[in-house]
Design an enzyme around this catalytic site. Structure first.
Site, PDB file in Angstrom:
ATOM      1  N   ASN A 244       1.983  19.583  -5.008  1.00 33.97           N
ATOM      2  CA  ASN A 244       0.724  19.878  -4.267  1.00 33.97           C
ATOM      3  C   ASN A 244       0.553  21.383  -4.128  1.00 33.97           C
ATOM      4  OD1 ASN A 244      -0.798  20.241  -1.697  1.00 33.97           O
ATOM      5  ND2 ASN A 244       0.233  18.418  -0.895  1.00 33.97           N
TER       6      ASN A 244
ATOM      7  N   ASP B 163       9.483  19.037   2.163  1.00 34.25           N
ATOM      8  CA  ASP B 163       8.953  17.699   2.553  1.00 34.25           C
ATOM      9  C   ASP B 163       8.279  17.660   3.866  1.00 34.25           C
ATOM     10  OD1 ASP B 163       8.786  14.836   1.417  1.00 34.25           O
ATOM     11  OD2 ASP B 163       9.594  14.466   3.401  1.00 34.25           O
ATOM     12  N   SER B 164       6.961  17.061   4.136  1.00 32.65           N
ATOM     13  CA  SER B 164       6.311  17.007   5.080  1.00 32.65           C
ATOM     14  C   SER B 164       5.797  15.746   5.578  1.00 32.65           C
ATOM     15  CB  SER B 164       5.395  18.113   5.170  1.00 32.65           C
ATOM     16  OG  SER B 164       4.691  18.048   4.138  1.00 32.65           O
TER      17      SER B 164
ATOM     18  N   ASP C 294      -5.348  16.863   7.564  1.00 29.58           N
ATOM     19  CA  ASP C 294      -6.044  17.810   8.488  1.00 29.58           C
ATOM     20  C   ASP C 294      -7.171  17.680   9.014  1.00 29.58           C
ATOM     21  OD1 ASP C 294      -3.744  19.657   7.853  1.00 29.58           O
ATOM     22  OD2 ASP C 294      -4.993  20.422   5.965  1.00 29.58           O
TER      23      ASP C 294
HETATM   24  P1  ITT Z   1       5.302  17.354  -3.346  1.00 32.92           P
HETATM   25  O1  ITT Z   1       5.229  17.279  -4.808  1.00 32.92           O
HETATM   26  O2  ITT Z   1       5.684  18.950  -2.623  1.00 32.92           O
HETATM   27  O3  ITT Z   1       6.166  16.121  -2.847  1.00 32.92           O
HETATM   28  P2  ITT Z   1       3.321  15.777  -1.720  1.00 32.92           P
HETATM   29  O4  ITT Z   1       1.812  15.856  -1.444  1.00 32.92           O
HETATM   30  O5  ITT Z   1       3.851  14.483  -2.454  1.00 32.92           O
HETATM   31  O6  ITT Z   1       4.072  17.047  -2.626  1.00 32.92           O
HETATM   32  P3  ITT Z   1       5.131  15.061   0.451  1.00 32.92           P
HETATM   33  O7  ITT Z   1       5.893  14.331  -0.297  1.00 32.92           O
HETATM   34  O8  ITT Z   1       5.830  16.053   1.456  1.00 32.92           O
HETATM   35  O9  ITT Z   1       3.861  16.070  -0.129  1.00 32.92           O
HETATM   36  O10 ITT Z   1       4.050  14.217   1.418  1.00 32.92           O
HETATM   37  C1  ITT Z   1       3.296  14.892   2.484  1.00 32.92           C
HETATM   38  C2  ITT Z   1       2.276  14.286   2.851  1.00 32.92           C
HETATM   39  O11 ITT Z   1       1.978  14.472   4.125  1.00 32.92           O
HETATM   40  C3  ITT Z   1       0.954  14.826   2.046  1.00 32.92           C
HETATM   41  O12 ITT Z   1       0.564  14.229   0.879  1.00 32.92           O
HETATM   42  C4  ITT Z   1      -0.320  14.860   3.281  1.00 32.92           C
HETATM   43  O13 ITT Z   1      -0.620  13.310   3.219  1.00 32.92           O
HETATM   44  C5  ITT Z   1       0.784  14.726   4.539  1.00 32.92           C
HETATM   45  N1  ITT Z   1       0.781  16.214   5.253  1.00 32.92           N
HETATM   46  C6  ITT Z   1       1.905  17.289   4.813  1.00 32.92           C
HETATM   47  N2  ITT Z   1       1.650  18.203   5.328  1.00 32.92           N
HETATM   48  C7  ITT Z   1       0.161  18.124   5.754  1.00 32.92           C
HETATM   49  C8  ITT Z   1      -0.595  19.112   6.167  1.00 32.92           C
HETATM   50  O14 ITT Z   1      -0.157  20.313   6.327  1.00 32.92           O
HETATM   51  N3  ITT Z   1      -1.971  18.804   6.316  1.00 32.92           N
HETATM   52  C9  ITT Z   1      -2.168  17.450   6.207  1.00 32.92           C
HETATM   53  N4  ITT Z   1      -1.483  16.700   5.741  1.00 32.92           N
HETATM   54  C10 ITT Z   1      -0.192  16.977   5.432  1.00 32.92           C
END
Ligand code: ITT
Length: 184
Positions: free
Chosen positions: A10, A66-67, A144
């Site tokens: 990401n 992770d978020s 967001d």
């Molecule tokens: P990685 O490769 O780092 O895993 P990812 O996008 O798959 O990237 P995650 O597995 O942590 O990331 O998924 C987190 C999801 O939660 C992310 O795709 C968004 O849909 C949501 N999310 C997390 N942080 C966010 C933010 O700051 N603003 C908006 N949505 C967020």
């Protein structure tokens, strides 16, 4: 400038991290490396296991993050499944699920998992807010455009400056940078 590998697919996460890291002299270098995300209710556990796995494979100091978005009226859904759920039902689907809910409170959580030869550590950040009634703005990514942080009227999608100063990632990455600056 101290560098650290950030394993993520990401680019938004890396951009946000580098804005924060600048003031601490920490630079995040994006690396794509696929790792299994365990099924757990807490992003902390997912980040910890992810960092451990990546270090065992790559043998270099690194972080993962992770978020997720946790909506109180939906029993903390979508939580650790935020990405999957967004892909399946989208922001419209989330707003539909929230249609008749009085309680629109929600929170984002971010957990940074660090691993090197000595240790595995996590750094967490939370931001509380509420779910907007409509999709508003096009900044940022993911949820967001529907998240309004407490104390503000705009969504993160409408104002990325507010996001960069208040977000879950701002908090977790700041904690990490303060620690890493002294550690490395
Ligand atoms: P990685 O490769 O780092 O895993 P990812 O996008 O798959 O990237 P995650 O597995 O942590 O990331 O998924 C987190 C999801 O939660 C992310 O795709 C968004 O849909 C949501 N999310 C997390 N942080 C966010 C933010 O700051 N603003 C908006 N949505 C967020």
């Amino acid at each position: 400038m101290k560098q650290i590998i950030f394993i993520t697919s990401n680019k938004h996460k890396v951009r946000e991290a580098n804005k924060i890291g600048k003031s601490f002299g920490v630079e995040f270098k994006q690396k794509f490396f696929s790792y299994p995300e365990i099924r757990a209710d807490s992003v902390n556990d997912v980040a910890k296991e992810g960092a451990k796995y990546c270090y065992e494979k790559l043998r270099k100091a690194l972080i993962v993050e992770d978020s997720g978005l946790f909506i109180n009226a939906l029993n903390k859904f979508p939580g650790t499944y935020s990405k999957f759920v967004l892909g399946k039902i989208g922001l419209d689907g989330i707003l539909r699920l929230m249609q008749n809910k009085k309680d629109r409170t929600a929170f984002f959580v971010s957990s940074v998992g660090f691993a090197d030869k000595n240790q595995i550590k996590t750094f967490n950040g939370v931001v509380k807010g509420k779910i907007a009634k409509k999709i508003r703005g096009s900044c940022g990514f993911g949820y967001d455009p529907v998240f309004i942080p407490n104390g503000f009227r705009k969504t993160y999608g409408e104002d990325d400056k507010i996001k960069n100063k208040t977000s879950h990632r701002f908090k977790s990455i700041t904690k990490f940078c303060k620690w890493y600056h002294k550690y490395s």
